[in-house]
Motif scaffolding. Sequence first.
Motif, mmCIF file in Angstrom:
data_model
loop_
_atom_site.group_PDB
_atom_site.id
_atom_site.type_symbol
_atom_site.label_atom_id
_atom_site.label_comp_id
_atom_site.label_asym_id
_atom_site.label_seq_id
_atom_site.Cartn_x
_atom_site.Cartn_y
_atom_site.Cartn_z
ATOM 1 N N ASN A 5 0.840 -1.187 0.000
ATOM 2 C CA ASN A 5 0.000 0.000 0.000
ATOM 3 C C ASN A 5 0.881 1.245 0.000
ATOM 4 O OD1 ASN A 5 -1.959 1.950 0.322
ATOM 5 N ND2 ASN A 5 -2.926 1.004 2.113
ATOM 6 N N SER A 6 0.880 1.985 -1.098
ATOM 7 C CA SER A 6 1.708 3.198 -1.188
ATOM 8 C C SER A 6 1.327 4.221 -0.121
ATOM 9 C CB SER A 6 1.549 3.844 -2.571
ATOM 10 O OG SER A 6 1.947 2.976 -3.596
ATOM 11 N N LEU A 7 0.092 4.158 0.363
ATOM 12 C CA LEU A 7 -0.373 5.122 1.356
ATOM 13 C C LEU A 7 0.308 4.919 2.706
ATOM 14 C CD1 LEU A 7 -2.405 7.459 1.777
ATOM 15 C CD2 LEU A 7 -4.072 5.745 2.514
ATOM 16 N N THR A 8 0.561 3.656 3.051
ATOM 17 C CA THR A 8 1.198 3.360 4.338
ATOM 18 C C THR A 8 2.671 2.986 4.187
ATOM 19 O OG1 THR A 8 0.529 1.025 4.203
ATOM 20 C CG2 THR A 8 -0.988 2.545 5.291
ATOM 21 N N GLY A 9 3.091 2.703 2.967
ATOM 22 C CA GLY A 9 4.493 2.340 2.735
ATOM 23 C C GLY A 9 4.843 0.950 3.197
ATOM 24 N N LYS A 10 3.875 0.034 3.244
ATOM 25 C CA LYS A 10 4.165 -1.330 3.674
ATOM 26 C C LYS A 10 3.169 -2.308 3.055
ATOM 27 C CE LYS A 10 1.523 -0.732 7.968
ATOM 28 N NZ LYS A 10 1.597 -0.689 9.442
ATOM 29 N N LYS A 11 3.552 -3.593 3.106
ATOM 30 C CA LYS A 11 2.633 -4.632 2.657
ATOM 31 C C LYS A 11 1.541 -4.819 3.706
ATOM 32 C CE LYS A 11 5.907 -7.470 0.023
ATOM 33 N NZ LYS A 11 6.531 -8.807 -0.060
ATOM 34 N N GLU A 12 0.325 -4.961 3.220
ATOM 35 C CA GLU A 12 -0.806 -5.162 4.118
ATOM 36 C C GLU A 12 -1.665 -6.302 3.600
ATOM 37 O OE1 GLU A 12 -3.001 -1.552 4.306
ATOM 38 O OE2 GLU A 12 -1.344 -0.372 5.105
ATOM 39 N N GLU A 13 -2.317 -7.004 4.511
ATOM 40 C CA GLU A 13 -3.263 -8.022 4.105
ATOM 41 C C GLU A 13 -4.408 -7.359 3.353
ATOM 42 O OE1 GLU A 13 -6.230 -11.453 5.996
ATOM 43 O OE2 GLU A 13 -4.918 -10.278 7.307
ATOM 44 N N PHE A 14 -4.775 -7.935 2.221
ATOM 45 C CA PHE A 14 -5.879 -7.363 1.460
ATOM 46 C C PHE A 14 -7.210 -7.809 2.053
ATOM 47 C CE2 PHE A 14 -9.137 -7.560 -1.854
ATOM 48 C CZ PHE A 14 -9.185 -6.207 -2.185
ATOM 49 N N VAL A 15 -7.957 -6.848 2.566
ATOM 50 C CA VAL A 15 -9.298 -7.098 3.105
ATOM 51 C C VAL A 15 -10.243 -6.129 2.403
ATOM 52 C CG1 VAL A 15 -10.763 -7.159 5.153
ATOM 53 C CG2 VAL A 15 -8.321 -7.729 5.347
ATOM 54 N N PRO A 16 -11.104 -6.638 1.530
ATOM 55 C CA PRO A 16 -11.975 -5.734 0.770
ATOM 56 C C PRO A 16 -13.003 -5.040 1.667
ATOM 57 C CG PRO A 16 -12.622 -8.011 0.405
ATOM 58 C CD PRO A 16 -11.355 -8.056 1.211
ATOM 59 N N LEU A 17 -13.494 -3.920 1.198
ATOM 60 C CA LEU A 17 -14.515 -3.178 1.937
ATOM 61 C C LEU A 17 -15.779 -4.005 2.109
ATOM 62 C CD1 LEU A 17 -14.052 0.201 0.042
ATOM 63 C CD2 LEU A 17 -13.412 -0.212 2.428
ATOM 64 N N GLU A 18 -16.113 -4.773 1.070
ATOM 65 C CA GLU A 18 -17.266 -5.657 1.104
ATOM 66 C C GLU A 18 -16.792 -7.061 0.779
ATOM 67 O OE1 GLU A 18 -21.654 -6.147 -1.080
ATOM 68 O OE2 GLU A 18 -20.413 -4.382 -1.474
ATOM 69 N N GLU A 19 -17.116 -8.006 1.646
ATOM 70 C CA GLU A 19 -16.607 -9.360 1.494
ATOM 71 C C GLU A 19 -16.916 -9.935 0.109
ATOM 72 O OE1 GLU A 19 -16.839 -13.734 3.730
ATOM 73 O OE2 GLU A 19 -17.928 -12.004 4.547
ATOM 74 N N GLY A 20 -15.844 -10.454 -0.518
ATOM 75 C CA GLY A 20 -16.003 -11.115 -1.810
ATOM 76 C C GLY A 20 -16.075 -10.192 -3.001
#
Length: 466
Positions: A5-20
């Motif tokens: 994530n360029s916004l935080t500068g680190k790798k993050e687990e992808f969790v969508p706003l709406e499941e699936g």
Amino acid sequence: MKVYNSLTGKKEEFVPLEEGKVKMYVCGPTVYNFFHIGNARPFVVFDTLRRYFIWRGYEVKYVQNFTDVDDKIINRAREEGITAPEVSEKYIKEYFEDAKALNVIPADVHPKVSEHIDDIIAFIQTLIDKGYAYEADGDVYYSTRKFDEYGKLSGQNIDDLESGARIAIGEVKKDPLDFALWKAQKEPDEIAWKSPWGMGRPGWHIECSTMARKHLGSTIDIHGGGQDLKFPHHENEIAQSEACNGVPFAKYWMHNGYITIDGVKMSKSLNNFFTVRDIRKHYSGDVIRFFLLSGHYRSPINFSDVLMEQAKQGLGRIVTCVETLEHLEKNGSQGLTDEEKKELESLGKYRDMFIEAMDDDLNTADGISAIFEMVSDINVFVRDGASREFAAEAEKKIRELTDVLGIMQHVDDVDQIGADVQALVDERQEARKAKNWARADEIRDQLKAMGYTVKDTPQGAQLIKD
């Protein structure tokens, strides 16, 4: 899955706003010319990300815009003696031709700026009403200092930006850091629309904020684009969208690295670019796509003939394996053996390796390595032949992964060879049976000149497209 994530500068687990479900917006081209290989990288990268999400079971809504209102388009229209809309439509058509060659699937929505003028005007008016924008002699500017978090994506410090900022001749903005949301019409031949501030047209940054909200909502999962768009374009998008909507604009920001020529970033302004249309005269779209996915999307990659040849050879390894399997599907033995069942089961580990690579911030380079390892394993196993059933299942396993990457989709299979070519193959087989080696060699050379290599196997002659 993790993404950087360029916004935080680190790798993050992808969790969508709406499941699936995944909502993706990716900046598209300004349509005044053919797109170059640097432009092609985000088109291919985010098309691959979209394919991967779908393969993993997500429902994806993918939006990629066309900027069809811009100074560059106006200038090209003057050069060619046609209207700006004619320029835009011409190069939108050319975009789709080259994108198809690269196996880029059309977006769910390809919004155009010219079709969203009313939405853009309403968006700007909201910013004015909230005190984030102001009108000056028909232009409308965004008050950058009013947005307290300006610089959070790019890491830019507003005080540092101030020291290098200047107000250009003809601009009437209050602060050098302010940027245009609406530009007053300056010349009679400029494309323009009626607005509360007079005849004019949108600024560049406001377009994407408006079209993303229109088609995906106020907050989206992923906003993607090239690294060069991080500042000021994406930074300004955040400022506009979050000031207007009052909620975060995008949860994840993803940016691909540059393509360089001799270590220098490729760009039209430096005139050191190669259009995809020109490159396609020498390499297939499949090879170009393979080249673009051979490195990690965030890393810079250097463009050269040497590296393109390596990409051609690398893709050729996979193609040759598939052609061998297609040959065995027609000419192999009947019935799956116990050994073949075990081999098919063991090939599953390469699928797992592929997923592990792609789950790690879309590491297509390691994903391709997993495919190469599968191909090598299969090549060894079928060296002395295999059943038709094994060949069919093994081919499915390769194509499942290459389809996710969007490669090999324009590769002709053996069924599509011409009748004249097949007749020569058959004649060569008869010559070999009659021990007429001179004629067999003559036909082999003839086929080579036609772009085919003949490989003699225990199951008969296999034809490989060069």
